[in-house]
Design a protein around this motif. Sequence first.
Motif, mmCIF file in Angstrom:
data_model
loop_
_atom_site.group_PDB
_atom_site.id
_atom_site.type_symbol
_atom_site.label_atom_id
_atom_site.label_comp_id
_atom_site.label_asym_id
_atom_site.label_seq_id
_atom_site.Cartn_x
_atom_site.Cartn_y
_atom_site.Cartn_z
ATOM 1 N N HIS A 190 38.850 37.333 27.290
ATOM 2 C CA HIS A 190 37.873 37.399 28.384
ATOM 3 C C HIS A 190 37.238 38.786 28.300
ATOM 4 C CE1 HIS A 190 35.932 36.868 32.214
ATOM 5 N NE2 HIS A 190 36.621 35.772 32.513
ATOM 6 N N ARG A 219 32.816 40.442 30.653
ATOM 7 C CA ARG A 219 32.913 41.249 31.883
ATOM 8 C C ARG A 219 32.329 42.633 31.598
ATOM 9 N NH1 ARG A 219 38.784 41.864 33.183
ATOM 10 N NH2 ARG A 219 39.090 41.279 30.993
ATOM 11 N N ASP A 226 37.285 39.446 42.201
ATOM 12 C CA ASP A 226 38.446 38.798 41.581
ATOM 13 C C ASP A 226 38.666 37.368 42.049
ATOM 14 O OD1 ASP A 226 38.705 41.288 40.564
ATOM 15 O OD2 ASP A 226 40.622 41.763 41.516
ATOM 16 N N THR A 241 38.481 34.944 36.287
ATOM 17 C CA THR A 241 39.879 34.738 35.901
ATOM 18 C C THR A 241 40.030 33.795 34.714
ATOM 19 O OG1 THR A 241 40.104 32.945 37.524
ATOM 20 C CG2 THR A 241 40.703 35.164 38.240
ATOM 21 N N GLU A 242 39.049 32.907 34.509
ATOM 22 C CA GLU A 242 39.078 31.986 33.386
ATOM 23 C C GLU A 242 37.902 32.265 32.468
ATOM 24 O OE1 GLU A 242 39.381 27.917 34.515
ATOM 25 O OE2 GLU A 242 41.014 28.264 35.953
ATOM 26 N N GLU A 243 38.146 32.194 31.173
ATOM 27 C CA GLU A 243 37.109 32.506 30.186
ATOM 28 C C GLU A 243 35.944 31.525 30.323
ATOM 29 O OE1 GLU A 243 36.920 33.469 25.382
ATOM 30 O OE2 GLU A 243 38.538 32.232 26.183
ATOM 31 N N GLU A 265 40.325 47.259 35.626
ATOM 32 C CA GLU A 265 39.684 45.944 35.569
ATOM 33 C C GLU A 265 39.829 45.331 34.179
ATOM 34 O OE1 GLU A 265 37.699 42.462 35.790
ATOM 35 O OE2 GLU A 265 38.445 43.665 37.476
ATOM 36 N N ARG A 280 43.220 43.810 33.922
ATOM 37 C CA ARG A 280 43.642 42.969 35.045
ATOM 38 C C ARG A 280 44.143 41.600 34.600
ATOM 39 N NH1 ARG A 280 40.875 39.163 37.781
ATOM 40 N NH2 ARG A 280 38.933 39.787 36.767
ATOM 41 N N LEU A 281 43.527 41.027 33.590
ATOM 42 C CA LEU A 281 43.900 39.688 33.141
ATOM 43 C C LEU A 281 44.988 39.766 32.073
ATOM 44 C CD1 LEU A 281 40.344 38.084 32.917
ATOM 45 C CD2 LEU A 281 42.024 37.862 34.754
ATOM 46 N N ASP A 319 48.642 37.287 26.216
ATOM 47 C CA ASP A 319 48.361 35.855 26.165
ATOM 48 C C ASP A 319 47.273 35.486 25.159
ATOM 49 O OD1 ASP A 319 50.238 35.625 28.116
ATOM 50 O OD2 ASP A 319 48.936 34.730 29.638
#
Length: 477
Positions: A253, A288, A372, A378-380, A400, A403-404, A451
């Motif tokens: 992301h 982002r 947020d 939060t999801e690609e 930031e 953050r994920l 992840d």
Amino acid sequence: MYPDLTLIVGGQDRRDGTAGTLTLTDPSDGSLLTTAPRAGRAEAEEAVIAAEEGSAEWAALSAFERAKIMRRAADIMRERADEAARIMSQEQGKPLTEARGEWMGSADLLDWFAEEGRRVYGRVVPSRAPDIQIQVLRHPIGPVAAFTPWNFPAWNTMQKVAPALGAGCAVVVKPASDTPGTAWLIGKCLLQAGLPPRAISVLWGATSDLSDALIAAPQIRKVSLTGSARVGRIVAASAGAHLKKVTMELGGHGPVIVAEDADLDQLIPLAVQWKFRNCGQVCVSPTRFIVDASIHDEFVRRFAEAAAALKVGRGVDEGVQMGPLTSASQLGTVSDMVEDAVAKGARIETGGHRIGETGNFYAPTILSGMSDTMLAMTEEPFGPLALVIRVPDLDAAIAEANRLPVGLGAYLFTGRLATLHQVQSRVQTGMLGVNHFALALPETPFGGVRDSGFGSEGGSEGIEAYLTSMTVTARMI
């Protein structure tokens, strides 16, 4: 215009598949491209038997001979670049210039790993006894199952095929059912160059049927996947149950830290080019944009103006800079994310709507005022969607970026060495681009942390996953 596809099972064409047929459509207008055979478990089981035989035959050739065949295949790929670009653009949607560039880069991958295969060195270890010789030898791991996605059907396929072949392994490729033609053509180029037929199979069909059969097959010794984190967990767990070695490239992301001293004259054209490349369907896509408050408003204004000027259309048409999304489902995902963000306070700076009623076209979109709570944060998004976040300082920007739980590619724009040192030591990512967005080269490792998976594709690291080590201690008689 689009080829009459056949499954490739142990190097042999199959015009019928035990799982019926697959209908392929053009994402720009929904028109029929072709109806192709669909593989089932029977073809998968036959392919792995052929791969075991093909691995033995391929590995028995010297690294020098293998490299010659691989380089010949790379040359054939370059000769067929126009054909490949049209196939890729028709089935996936990207502009011809992008498709051609991807294909040519994939040929470079094949060249790179042809040479890396010639440099798979063992070593001699100093012995503790004068009559003992100790060596460490490197051997190909054996047949490989390669699962590839639809967004870069040539590059992602070759990231797995090239190091496997360079190491001396046969490969069973399972491309995405949306884009089988590109992998099929890669297989054809390899066979035309003289690759032993049983060393390559290209199968498409139901993912559950083929992946289960390939991963469980005792002949398969290595599994490589490019996909989502959700699918990666499933494949890694399945491979682990069979003690198979795995490489997982699971997306990200992409955070872009735009420091207060960033050169916007340099950044804006690059941001538009790389954000909307392949309609944003890129695992390392800059997504982002984390912008220092002092330049936020100017950045947003200039970014939106440049994005709005992009020419959107069918990938095969002249001058098109961005094609359609590959699938209607992806179009729906992007639309839902924009609606969700706007409902929660985001501002549409440009785009934010579907283009026309035919095909999967969505306007290049920039949203500001992100928080947020928004789904896209939060999801690609995996689409032509750029998210702009205003931050007060570098510490907030790094927070930031981290953050994920994903960490594949990240970017920084700054002219200060101190800022670079802060970011490269604190941002959790597998790759960092500074003042540019190009991360993937044949000679550099490509992979993420957390992840975003594990293992590397590309560079000298890329071939390691396809090799095993053998320690030989010999007493001299």
